[in-house]
Enzyme design. Structure first.
Site, PDB file in Angstrom:
ATOM      1  N   THR A  26       0.808  -1.390   0.124  1.00 47.87           N
ATOM      2  CA  THR A  26      -0.079  -0.038   0.001  1.00 47.87           C
ATOM      3  C   THR A  26       0.912   1.064  -0.013  1.00 47.87           C
ATOM      4  O   THR A  26       1.952   1.060   0.607  1.00 47.87           O
ATOM      5  CB  THR A  26      -0.950   0.079   1.257  1.00 47.87           C
ATOM      6  OG1 THR A  26      -1.812   1.322   1.231  1.00 47.87           O
ATOM      7  CG2 THR A  26      -0.182  -0.063   2.427  1.00 47.87           C
ATOM      8  N   GLU A  79      -4.432  -2.839   4.868  1.00 48.64           N
ATOM      9  CA  GLU A  79      -4.042  -3.370   6.140  1.00 48.64           C
ATOM     10  C   GLU A  79      -5.482  -4.267   6.956  1.00 48.64           C
ATOM     11  O   GLU A  79      -5.217  -4.796   7.753  1.00 48.64           O
ATOM     12  CB  GLU A  79      -3.712  -2.199   7.199  1.00 48.64           C
ATOM     13  CG  GLU A  79      -2.407  -1.573   6.682  1.00 48.64           C
ATOM     14  CD  GLU A  79      -2.617  -0.413   5.859  1.00 48.64           C
ATOM     15  OE1 GLU A  79      -3.489  -0.518   5.181  1.00 48.64           O
ATOM     16  OE2 GLU A  79      -1.471   0.363   6.151  1.00 48.64           O
ATOM     17  N   LYS A 123      -6.938  22.719  10.177  1.00 46.57           N
ATOM     18  CA  LYS A 123      -7.109  23.165  11.649  1.00 46.57           C
ATOM     19  C   LYS A 123      -7.130  24.699  11.351  1.00 46.57           C
ATOM     20  O   LYS A 123      -6.178  25.245  11.080  1.00 46.57           O
ATOM     21  CB  LYS A 123      -6.103  22.685  12.481  1.00 46.57           C
ATOM     22  CG  LYS A 123      -6.218  23.062  13.890  1.00 46.57           C
ATOM     23  CD  LYS A 123      -5.484  22.175  14.877  1.00 46.57           C
ATOM     24  CE  LYS A 123      -5.977  21.940  16.219  1.00 46.57           C
ATOM     25  NZ  LYS A 123      -5.172  21.122  17.167  1.00 46.57           N
ATOM     26  N   TRP A 172     -10.979  21.980  14.142  1.00 49.44           N
ATOM     27  CA  TRP A 172     -11.061  21.243  12.961  1.00 49.44           C
ATOM     28  C   TRP A 172     -12.033  21.476  11.807  1.00 49.44           C
ATOM     29  O   TRP A 172     -13.288  21.593  12.205  1.00 49.44           O
ATOM     30  CB  TRP A 172     -11.159  19.665  13.379  1.00 49.44           C
ATOM     31  CG  TRP A 172     -10.080  19.235  14.271  1.00 49.44           C
ATOM     32  CD1 TRP A 172     -10.371  18.651  15.446  1.00 49.44           C
ATOM     33  CD2 TRP A 172      -8.822  18.923  13.908  1.00 49.44           C
ATOM     34  NE1 TRP A 172      -9.149  18.138  16.037  1.00 49.44           N
ATOM     35  CE2 TRP A 172      -8.228  18.221  15.244  1.00 49.44           C
ATOM     36  CE3 TRP A 172      -8.041  19.021  12.924  1.00 49.44           C
ATOM     37  CZ2 TRP A 172      -6.968  18.126  15.327  1.00 49.44           C
ATOM     38  CZ3 TRP A 172      -6.521  18.944  12.923  1.00 49.44           C
ATOM     39  CH2 TRP A 172      -6.293  18.383  14.282  1.00 49.44           C
TER      40      TRP A 172
END
Lengths: 537, 537
Positions: free
Chosen positions: A181, A326, A435, A440
């Site tokens: 990956t 994963e 940010k 956020w």
């Protein structure tokens, strides 16, 4: 007590051969369309195993594939683990340098490749001296001129091989597959799947509440077979005896629609980009896609509008899923619970547009910046941590293991919220969050909202540094052909749904959004581009 | 590689609690009907675990249950394995002597029992001195008079217990459950299930092509929870978040129909005797059973007419299944393949009336008397051999292990044919057990008991077909010269040692019992004789 019988990949094919031997595999190839039964495919697969053994492949060795989705690739899916070797599917869209790195890092003994990959491999042949043989997956009966050493025809190998049974004493925890990956920095990272993880993951795909892969299905894996085993669909579809359809090399949306219509595909899986492209063609030339009972969509977040168009206009259930290399990949699937079916349409869609809830066998945690689990209220953000029998425990011989795998958990790097019903919503990558003034901003939320605008084909939002607010969002937009929209129109469109300080400072109109080899937005590159473009202005 | 995360029973309940915490469990009890959510049930289950620990139960210890199908039994299903102990479900229909044998052989530390089992346990209390405590599963708030030592109320334990998390470091191959099965000769034999076998078996029940147990289901296990874990249905239904309905103690066909109608049951499982009885009541008083999407039927072969009536008259899919205590039990399920759907109705029914084909993860062989595998032509007979992760590898501390488990295979003792499509049909049993209402009756045990009567020279017991119970025992007796005995005397003689439903329906007095050349009873011939003799009367 109970028998100590391992869960192995050959067990799946043998089940299909005995019980669904008549069922069909339909595959586009480099020259035409091939049809064969599971009985024939299983026999050829055993021959491929024994041919690989003759080429010097031993148990535990890695065998690489550089190939599109076709029946020979399916045979390799079972032949390589079936002899105790490791199926290493290589992403053909990577650069030749990355491909060479991966082949060497995995120490592939033999490579199986499609004809259109010949030039790439010829360009790196000096860099991969440990590869003993190259097997050309083609219908052609003569070998092309090539500077690859020990290049052999797949079909010739099969013709000459003896049929031997698969290895019997496999350990379910032995390596069976491998996939690399891309990393934000440095070379791709390898994930090694085991027989156990592949079988349990395939079993999960057969559950009534997940993908419900069934003998009565006609399954078409569109997501590449080099991309997390096409999400495990070829394994599950084979095991459960589904008819299988492979779109072959260099398919187009037209080809996919042809196959859906002609072969009566019931389930398919792919990234949003694919389904967006299919939709565009479909909108121009209506086709009969009524055989579809499920389109699985993952890899990146699907815009709500995509889900809605498929469901409302075409009556095709469109299921959002989430996973990563994963995680084998299936982690979340976005299906409503029975008692959610009576909710108002809009509320239902807001659940459906999330990544979904956890499939059986897995565990999750969402951990805030204070290291504590966040409240499941759909608001609090935290990093998603995962655990389970088909979640990786490490990167293959890679120092970066220690960053992602800690205390028995995979740290996904995805920032998410989780609601009262357990539905998880990806807010951003930890590294892609914006940010602004200490708060956020989710680039993904803005992107999805922009892509719901009728004139927008694709949109990506990235951060740029800002002297006062630290970071501010900038939108990069690709318009649909023949459509127009101004910055002000788009900002106004967003203003309905977001606080003022979330609205992008700039909107840049592009011809296309740079993407990774697996179709995800290449935000790093986009940030550089935006910085330059804004600096010049 | 992949994480080494074990498959465990508490993992299933935790999944249900987090994602389906609102979903409901509806249960008849000894006094009424109880409704609770998975969230409540999980909390109570953890309390039961910690209460058992306080009573001295340690990891690996066996805890017995003598109970009908109700929510407290479900809690025990998870609380006992959840603390690392072994859930030993005891068949309440066995004779007190057999129950005592089983409790002692398993070395049960604690017993959970329903109030109606009190007399049975009181009658054997001196024989089971190692049981430390008895827990009464009742709604009653005061203890009845009883000579059982350390008798406590289930609800009082729960009220007083602290809620502790389940054990975290469980090995998936550790014992989790236990069930005894009747033997042709001698005492019942114990089978030990592991966490792994229970989880994989539950997963198999969730597959779209088997029972497809789903969140949207309302599952009612009718097959007793002491009978191979109610075929695993309570485990699967909990894991996948189905609403669950338990018919409670001493249910009748009317009660089952009430529950189906009121709770809108979608899937249920039971032996043919149950469905025959339900059908009889249904035929007299029509009810709305249209919520049912599947009736699973196993334990013994269901007559074709039963399948047809449910499907054609009531539109309820009736699925034949096969398994045994040694196989967890799911082995075969009789569902048509997609390409069989177009066959003429009669041909479809002939497939459907077979036991079905193998579920994923299992392997089978059918071996003829020459030791070779028979042809899959639907004609050749052989003994069925099974292998797989939820097939037993032994009987618990029992010498008879060597008879049934050889070379990695379970020798089922069932003689079968297998056809081209992999559908298996049970032809006969290698031994001559009698199956009445889904439960085994040992002909040999009855014979031995009869032959202990002073007037009996020899005795053979065979089965005759019975419309309600499928099979009933008939005794053939040769009296000693100069001795007399009536049917009633002999039945009374047997009644001391056997449950009522074991007692032969008829006693025929013969001059001699036909025998094989080596002096064994020729049961096949005897059955023919009995059929004729009874037919004439």
């Amino acid at each position: 007590m109970m028998m100590n019988v391992p869960l192995t990949i050959p067990m799946m094919l043998e089940h299909a051969e005995r019980l669904f031997g008549k069922k069909e595999i339909v595959s586009r190839t480099d020259r035409g369309v091939k049809r064969l039964t599971y009985r024939e495919m299983a026999s050829r697969t055993r021959k491929l195993s024994s041919a690989l053994k003759k080429l010097g492949v031993q148990r535990g060795d890695r065998v690489g594939t550089l190939a599109w989705n076709h029946f020979r690739h399916l045979e390799a899916y079972f032949a390589i683990p079936g002899m105790g070797a490791v199926l290493h599917t290589i992403n053909i869209r990577l650069s030749p340098q990355q491909i060479a790195y991966i082949i060497n890092h995995a120490e592939d003994r033999v490579l199986l490749l499609d004809p259109d990959l010949l030039p790439v491999l010829e360009s790196i042949v000096e860099e991969i001296p440990k590869v003993r043989a190259f097997i050309l997956m083609t219908d052609e009966t003569t070998l092309p001129e090539s500077k690859l050493p020990n290049l052999v025809l797949y079909e010739e190998l099969i013709q000459q091989a003896e049929e031997e049974p698969f290895v019997k004493d496999l350990d379910e925890n032995a390596p069976a597959g491998m996939c690399y990956t891309s990393a934000t920095t440095g070379n791709p990272k390898g994930v090694v799947y085991t027989h156990r993880s592949v079988v349990l993951h395939a079993m999960a795909l057969g559950l009534a509440d997940t993908a419900a892969v069934s003998e009565s299905d006609t399954a078409m894996p569109v997501v590449p077979m080099f991309h997390v085993n096409a999400w495990g669909l070829p394994f599950a579809a084979t095991w459960f005896g589904s008819k299988q359809v492979f779109p072959g090399p260099k398919f187009t949306p037209q080809i996919l629609l042809d196959l859906i219509e002609q072969e009566k595909v019931t389930i398919s899986a792919g990234v949003p980009t694919i389904w967006l492209a299919v939709l565009q063609v479909l909108e121009k030339n209506p086709r009969d896609i009524s055989s579809l009972r499920t389109l699985l969509c993952g890899g990146s977040a699907a815009p709500k509008s995509l889900i809605q168009t498929f469901e409302e206009k075409y009556g095709v259930p469109f299921v959002h899923a989430y996973g990563m290399t994963e995680t084998s990949p299936l982690v979340f699937l976005s299906r409503l619970k029975s008692y959610q079916q009576d909710l108002p349409m809009e509320e239902k869609m807001s659940f459906r547009a999330k990544q979904g809830y956890l499939v059986p066998c897995l565990e999750m945690k969402v951990v805030g910046s204070d290291g504590k689990e966040v409240e499941p209220n759909g608001e609090e953000m935290g990093e998603l941590l995962l655990r389970g029998p088909w979640i990786a425990s490490e990167y293959y011989q890679d120092e970066r293991t220690k960053d992602a795998f800690r205390d028995g958990w995979l740290y996904t790097g995805d920032v998410v919220t989780v609601d009262e019903e357990g539905f998880v919503s990806i807010v951003d990558r930890t590294k892609d969050l914006i940010k602004s003034g200490g708060e956020w901003i989710s680039s993904v939320d803005l992107e999805n909202a922009l892509m719901a605008h009728p004139a927008v084909f694709e949109a990506a939002v990235v951060s740029v540094p800002h002297p006062k607010w630290q970071e501010r969002p900038v939108a990069c937009v690709v318009l649909k052909e023949g459509h127009q929209a101004t910055k002000d129109e788009l900002i106004e469109f967003l203003a309905k749904d977001f606080p003022k300080w979330w609205l992008p400072d700039h909107v840049l109109f592009l011809q296309e959004i740079p993407k990774t080899s697996v179709g995800k937005f290449l935000k790093r590159k986009l940030r550089e581009y935006v910085k330059e473009a804004l600096g010049e202005s």
